[in-house]
Design a protein around this motif. Structure first.
Motif, PDB file in Angstrom:
ATOM      1  N   PRO A  60      33.012  85.325  46.590  1.00 40.18           N
ATOM      2  CA  PRO A  60      33.646  85.202  45.293  1.00 40.18           C
ATOM      3  C   PRO A  60      34.620  86.005  44.877  1.00 40.18           C
ATOM      4  N   ALA A  61      34.435  87.296  45.211  1.00 38.56           N
ATOM      5  CA  ALA A  61      35.389  88.373  44.728  1.00 38.56           C
ATOM      6  C   ALA A  61      36.678  88.394  45.338  1.00 38.56           C
ATOM      7  N   THR A  62      36.792  87.512  46.490  1.00 41.92           N
ATOM      8  CA  THR A  62      38.243  87.510  46.998  1.00 41.92           C
ATOM      9  C   THR A  62      38.923  86.009  46.582  1.00 41.92           C
ATOM     10  N   ARG A  63      38.313  85.282  45.664  1.00 45.60           N
ATOM     11  CA  ARG A  63      39.002  84.112  45.052  1.00 45.60           C
ATOM     12  C   ARG A  63      39.820  84.415  43.959  1.00 45.60           C
TER      13      ARG A  63
ATOM     14  N   LEU B 109      26.121  85.793  36.465  1.00 49.08           N
ATOM     15  CA  LEU B 109      25.608  85.330  37.670  1.00 49.08           C
ATOM     16  C   LEU B 109      26.471  84.152  38.352  1.00 49.08           C
ATOM     17  N   THR B 110      27.468  83.805  37.709  1.00 49.24           N
ATOM     18  CA  THR B 110      28.377  82.815  38.451  1.00 49.24           C
ATOM     19  C   THR B 110      29.037  83.450  39.658  1.00 49.24           C
ATOM     20  N   PRO B 111      29.479  84.637  39.565  1.00 49.19           N
ATOM     21  CA  PRO B 111      30.276  85.387  40.697  1.00 49.19           C
ATOM     22  C   PRO B 111      29.420  85.482  41.850  1.00 49.19           C
ATOM     23  N   LEU B 112      28.240  85.486  41.735  1.00 48.90           N
ATOM     24  CA  LEU B 112      27.203  85.571  42.846  1.00 48.90           C
ATOM     25  C   LEU B 112      27.154  84.496  43.632  1.00 48.90           C
ATOM     26  N   GLY B 113      27.569  83.344  42.999  1.00 49.41           N
ATOM     27  CA  GLY B 113      27.368  81.869  43.730  1.00 49.41           C
ATOM     28  C   GLY B 113      26.213  81.157  42.944  1.00 49.41           C
ATOM     29  N   ALA B 114      25.702  81.562  42.033  1.00 46.18           N
ATOM     30  CA  ALA B 114      24.656  80.963  41.168  1.00 46.18           C
ATOM     31  C   ALA B 114      25.190  79.718  40.511  1.00 46.18           C
ATOM     32  N   ASN B 115      24.209  78.648  40.428  1.00 44.17           N
ATOM     33  CA  ASN B 115      24.690  77.409  39.831  1.00 44.17           C
ATOM     34  C   ASN B 115      24.336  77.642  38.217  1.00 44.17           C
TER      35      ASN B 115
END
Length: 922
Positions: free
Chosen positions: A62-65, A429-435
């Motif tokens: 997610p850091a590259t988005r 938590l959202t940047p980790l891919g968590a819903n």
């Protein structure tokens, strides 16, 4: 902007105009990248590009988005061909790629049905002969494959996570609205990607054979449903009340079917039968959806989403319930156990390696978090990606305890108070891919709080740092090179991006040395800057003060490649928004925060002329002076948080290496800032081609020398380096003639000797390394600001010598006969050649004040240099008898000592030699 980045792939106008037709819902998602056509191994491919840095992006990171607007704006900057949309781990969207289905502008009839029935956003792919369809929602849970070739060279692909689609905005046949259509998604998958799934996927009523509610009739089963803890909700749904779902009939249908899936044990026929007798039944239930109906789809989705089915107690006692896995379950007694009643199989069970099930919460084998009641019955799903606290992190520097929280695909360190704040946990938590969203944040906070309360004592603990460099003091683990050892490296997400240039080396150490050695041997300026880079981790080891090394000179003299060469010791120094390479165009706050992260790794800053220049930019120049002074202090200035508490200030123990085209130290520069700035005026490269070659070298060779240097430093104890540095400092001081930068140059000389011994010429003699370092130090002293009078005390002594010679008449015995004011006397030495100056204290103070010099500092320096003759018990004065005036205390100056001192200062270094004592380094 390049031509290819300025126009749409299909010639429909500018790219911005085409992308304006992308659905607003997709634009609002921060999951965009750029993409660029490249040929690899003879095959054309579309590479994702990070809109922030211009480097390769990763669909799993997610850091590259970026946001949609950032990606569109970056297309021209990074010479890309367009933008792309990433399907993340939340599986909120599904992309269908139909390759080579358009010929001569016409869609193949075999694929027409999916476009007609999908009813969702459809666009032409960049090639012009394919289609991209994007749906809301995920693929079927049982769908494992993503790609399959079709007859005629066509290919069908379907992704809902860890992939990206190029987005052109070239809407196909006006289908520009985003929609959800799980029926078409499933039918497409079963038709083209996994046809065998038609027979492999069990029918809806097959679930009844796996778990049956026995001979219980529908009426009796409904009575049990209504008598359960969820009975109130079920009663409302059976009566047709969908107010709890905000009036959404479809959501109410799904809610009732989810209850029925559990109570009917997955019996699709029985679920359909009970639903038809409810108040929610309407004509839509039997409406067609491809090869099935809306009702059948709803029932199937409810069954696939169920994690367990209701079984009467008799069925539970016969051992038919699913196996228990209590590996990560906290040993907390349930309410029934506390009452002395056996708990049976009613409690939630843990079925994942990570998130634990605790009382009131259940994590199933797919990692989904459920809210459960006291009896263990599942009430509703909270999130598909259950976060959990993996371990406690003890900060090595402060002793503060944080927690490592995992969720989605990654893990990050959080302060404990974040776990109790709904808005902050969404951002964490959202940047980790968590819903995680505003809808379920409250439940997630409650779950993590329960885990914290019940499992905190049983969690593992790990030591952690948030900065690069020495982790637990000099010669300990060095981050990030030793991050996999006993101490963890846990920076914040923003700082983790800035630490990426140091994570992996490129090339080999021999190749790096072969490229650097010629420039280091040919240019003393290059050698000084390189020594400053290696000296940075020695600051903490030797306990010396941080300072600035500033190289300035004319344009195109190779200053920037020299700076990059110094940075390549530790990591990748190439330019980029999140790179190691900084410029004075960056904000002072961002540079200071980078210094706090780098800690023991040098900060490199280029292009001073962008912040200060001669003629009318004094205020900007002052900003630069303030910034460099702050960097030399080694810590941030104090600041307050919004709640008036003191903000945690970062600190560092590294040098700062900077370049520019104008000097920093001037007549108006504060003495403190001048003493902390080693300013060198030189041109490292005479040949522009050699400078360009250095640019290319550091791009492919970096990060190897720092690893070798740190590893070699650990071979000797800290006391050895302290003794050796003391010898180097004494030798440099003997040739410095009071130069204010003597100690700073001594540190560079010591680093130069160590880098020669450990990196550039392993196995060479230590004495030879010291001799070469002293020669470099002599050059630095001769070319640094201070050699021309940058030392304030030296300038004061030079001023005083000129003043004495110019006013000699005021010291003659007969000056009063000429009606001149007497200022002192001149007296020959009694037992040695030469003479002494006797100066009245008040006259000397007036003379130094007229030259803007401090009397006390000047006399102290003169006493240290042996220029004063004093009476016993007096620091700076000697008594002298004057005719008709008695005895007067004067400042007595030895003229021969004064002349010798000024001659040493003018000629510079002598023939000093460092006599190494204590042996060579290991």
């Amino acid at each position: 902007m390049t031509e290819r980045a300025a126009s749409s792939p299909h010639g429909t106008g500018s790219l911005a105009d085409a992308l304006a037709r992308v659905p607003r819902e997709l634009k609002q998602e921060p999951r965009w990248v750029c993409w660029r056509r490249e040929e690899r191994n003879g095959k054309a491919t579309k590479l994702p590009v990070d809109a922030h840095t211009g480097r390769m992006a990763k669909s799993t990171d997610p850091a590259t988005r970026a946001t949609f607007e950032e990606a569109v704006a970056a297309v021209g900057r990074w010479r890309c061909d367009g933008v792309g949309f990433v399907f993340g781990p939340d599986r909120a969207f599904t992309g269908l790629d139909l390759d080579h289905v358009i010929s001569d502008g016409a869609l193949d009839p075999a694929y027409r049905w999916v476009v007609e029935e999908a009813g969702t956003y459809t666009e032409v792919s960049p090639s012009g002969d394919g289609l991209h369809l994007i749906f809301r929602g995920a693929k079927p849970d049982w769908a494992q494959r993503s790609r399959k070739g079709q007859p005629g060279g066509r290919v069908v692909e379907m992704y809902d996570h860890d992939r990206y689609f190029t987005v052109t905005g070239s809407v196909f046949e006006g289908r520009g609205a985003l929609a959800e259509n799980p029926g078409v998604v499933e039918r497409t998958y079963r038709t083209w990607i996994e046809p065998e799934a038609r027979s492999a996927q069990p029918r809806l009523d097959d679930a009844a054979r796996e778990a049956s509610t026995g001979d219980m009739g529908d009426d009796e089963l409904v009575e049990r449903m209504l008598a359960s803890r969820s009975g109130g909700d079920i009663r409302a749904l059976l009566a047709g009340d969908c107010s709890a779902q905000g009036g959404d009939h479809s959501a109410a249908d799904m809610a009732l079917c989810s209850h029925l899936a559990f109570w009917c044990a997955g019996d699709a026929a029985r679920m359909d039968r009970i639903f038809r007798h409810s108040g929610l039944m309407r004509d839509k239930w039997d409406s067609r959806r491809g090869g099935t109906t809306y009702g059948a789809q709803t029932i199937e989705r409810a069954i696939s989403g169920a994690t367990e089915f209701y079984r009467p107690r008799a069925a539970r006692r016969d051992g038919s319930s699913r196996s228990r896995n209590i590996k990560n379950v906290c040993s907390i007694p349930t309410r029934r156990e506390r009452q002395g009643v056996p708990d049976g199989d009613g409690d939630p069970e843990q079925a994942t390696e990570g998130a634990p099930s605790v009382e009131g919460w259940h994590v199933d084998e797919r990692g989904r978090l459920w809210a459960a009641d006291a009896a263990g019955e599942l009430r509703y799903t909270v999130t598909a990606t259950a976060p959990w606290i993996a371990c406690d992190l003890v900060d090595v520097d402060t002793g503060d305890v944080r927690v490592a929280v995992a969720g989605g695909a990654r893990e990050r360190a959080l302060d404990r108070d974040v776990l109790l704040n709904q808005s902050r946990i969404i951002g964490a938590l959202t940047p980790l891919g968590a819903n995680v969203s505003s809808t379920n944040a409250k439940d997630i906070v409650r779950y993590l709080t329960d885990c914290e309360r019940r499992c905190a004592g049983s969690r593992p603990r790990a030591r952690s740092v948030v900065h690069l460099g020495w982790a637990e003091g000099p010669l300990s683990a060095f981050m990030p090179y030793d991050a996999g050892g006993e101490v963890r490296f846990d920076p914040s997400p923003d700082e983790a991006v800035k630490a990426r240039p140091f994570m992996e080396p490129a090339g080999t150490l021999p190749d790096w040395v072969a490229g650097m050695a010629p420039a280091r041997a040919a240019s003393p300026a290059f050698r000084c800057v390189m020594a400053a880079s290696f000296a940075s981790p020695l600051v903490a080891l030797l306990g010396v003060q941080t300072f600035i090394v500033y190289l300035w000179g004319r344009s195109r003299s190779g200053k920037t490649p020299t700076l990059k060469a110094a940075g390549s010791v530790w990591g990748d120094p190439t330019e980029g928004s999140d790179s190691y390479f900084r410029t004075f165009a960056d904000t002072p706050k961002s540079i200071v925060r980078a210094a706090a992260l780098f800690h023991d790794i040098p900060v490199i800053i280029d292009e001073l002329q962008s912040k200060g220049a001669p003629g009318g930019q004094a205020s900007k120049r002052q900003i630069v002076e303030d910034l460099l002074y702050s960097l030399s202090l080694g810590h941030e200035r104090g600041a307050l948080n919004s709640d008036r508490s003191m903000m945690r200030a970062g600190s560092w123990r590294s040098l700062t290496i900077a370049t520019g085209e104008i000097p920093i130290v001037g007549e108006s520069t504060q003495q403190g800032a001048a003493n902390r700035t080693l300013e060198l005026n030189a041109e490292p490269f005479a040949d522009v081609r050699q400078a360009q070659a250095m640019h290319h070298l550091v791009a492919r060779e970096h990060g190897t020398a720092g690893r070798a240097f740190v590893e070699a430093l650990r071979r000797n104890p800290a006391e050895f380096y302290a003794r050796q540095f003391a010898q180097v400092r004494d030798a440099v001081s003997s040739i410095a003639c009071g130069h204010p930068q003597a100690d700073n140059v001594a540190l560079l000389a010591f680093a130069d000797a160590l880098e020669e011994f450990y990196v550039f010429s392993p196995g060479s003699g230590w004495q030879g390394c010291l001799d070469g370092a002293l020669a470099m130090a002599a050059w630095a002293l001769g070319n640094a600001t201070g050699s021309e009078g940058g030392d304030t005390d030296l300038k004061a002594i030079q001023f005083l010598a000129e003043w004495l010679v110019g006013n000699r008449i005021h010291f003659d015995d007969y000056c009063e006969n000429d009606r001149l004011e007497r200022w002192g006397a001149v007296e020959d030495k009694s037992c040695a050649p030469g003479f002494l100056w006797y100066v009245f204290s008040s006259v000397l103070e007036r003379a130094l004040a007229g030259g803007n010099f401090d009397r006390q500092k000047t006399l102290r320096r003169m006493a240290e240099e042996g220029l004063l003759v004093c009476d016993s018990g007096h620091r700076y004065t000697k008594q002298k008898r004057f005719r008709n005036a008695g005895r007067v205390y004067c400042v007595c100056i030895d003229n021969e000592a004064l002349e010798a001192f000024l001659e040493r200062a003018a000629t510079g270094a002598g023939a000093a030699v460092i006599a190494s004592q204590g042996g060579a380094p290991c």
